[in-house]
Design an enzyme around this catalytic site. Structure first.
Site, PDB file in Angstrom:
ATOM      1  CE  LYS A   1      -2.717   2.766   3.031  1.00 34.07           C
ATOM      2  NZ  LYS A   1      -2.973   2.975   4.453  1.00 34.07           N
TER       3      LYS A   1
ATOM      4  CG  ASP B   1      -7.540   3.680   2.510  1.00 35.42           C
ATOM      5  OD1 ASP B   1      -8.485   3.339   1.747  1.00 35.42           O
ATOM      6  OD2 ASP B   1      -7.427   4.831   2.960  1.00 35.42           O
TER       7      ASP B   1
END
Length: 215
Positions: free
Chosen positions: A124, A142
């Site tokens: 991420k 997320d």
């Protein structure tokens, strides 16, 4: 699980997002690739607002890997101790900075594999840095994107990797660059976890969420 929306509906959703916010921006404050990398790494299990508050003074004195090493772990902790998991994050930032100085000439690498090899940097974080700094159309999934993708039917998946793949497979190419920012901001401010603002949502007629809050 909600059904994956069709291509034309997704196109309409992102056409509306684009019309409302043509150039969405990430909310983490930074001045270069290194401060962006550090800010994103610090933001795990923390709010962007909290990270920005902590890094405001930090980045004035430590905006390069060498300056961060000069500040040292204890000095870094003094700046970031209001952020969750700050001790572990401080260790990782110092280790990361040392590797950047020793192996990359103090520069942040622009490949996902190299970024992911750094301490405290996962997929991420790497995707956020690649997207925001080098404008690579990567998708950093997320909690906000995961929730919105599955609620709405825009990107359905059982885990973050599946949602990332669904975004890449189902969102038209021209929206890929800004897709994750539109979804993060929508998830953060409209499609909230506990009480989504469905009555003011600009895609409520297209969204697959069955428990819409229309009060």
């Amino acid at each position: 699980m909600v059904q994956q929306l069709d291509y034309q509906t997704i196109r309409e959703i992102f056409t509306r997002f684009q019309a409302a916010e043509p150039e969405p921006k990430g909310e983490l404050e930074h001045t270069n690739a290194y401060t962006l990398l550090v800010a994103v790494a610090l933001s795990a299990q923390a709010t962007d607002k909290g990270v920005n508050k902590a890094t405001k003074e930090l980045f004035k004195i430590a905006d390069t890997p060498q300056k961060m090493l000069d500040l040292g772990e204890e000095g870094l902790i003094e700046h970031i101790k209001t952020i969750g998991l700050y001790r572990n994050k401080a260790k990782n930032v110092i280790k990361m900075s040392r590797i950047l100085v020793e192996d990359y000439g103090g520069e942040v690498p622009s490949s996902r594999a190299a970024l992911e090899s750094l301490p405290g940097v996962g997929r991420k974080t790497a995707n956020v840095v690649l997207n925001m700094w080098w404008h690579v159309p990567t998708q950093a999934v997320d909690t906000h994107i995961f929730r919105f993708g599955n609620r709405s039917g825009v990107a359905v998946g059982k885990d973050v990797v599946a949602v990332e793949r669904a975004i890449e497979d189902n969102i038209p190419a021209e929206f890929q660059q800004h897709a994750h920012h539109w979804m993060i901001l929508h998830g953060r401010y409209v499609c909230k976890a506990r009480k989504p603002l469905c009555s003011t949502c600009l895609i409520r007629d297209l969204c697959m969420y069955e428990e819409k809050n229309l009060d």
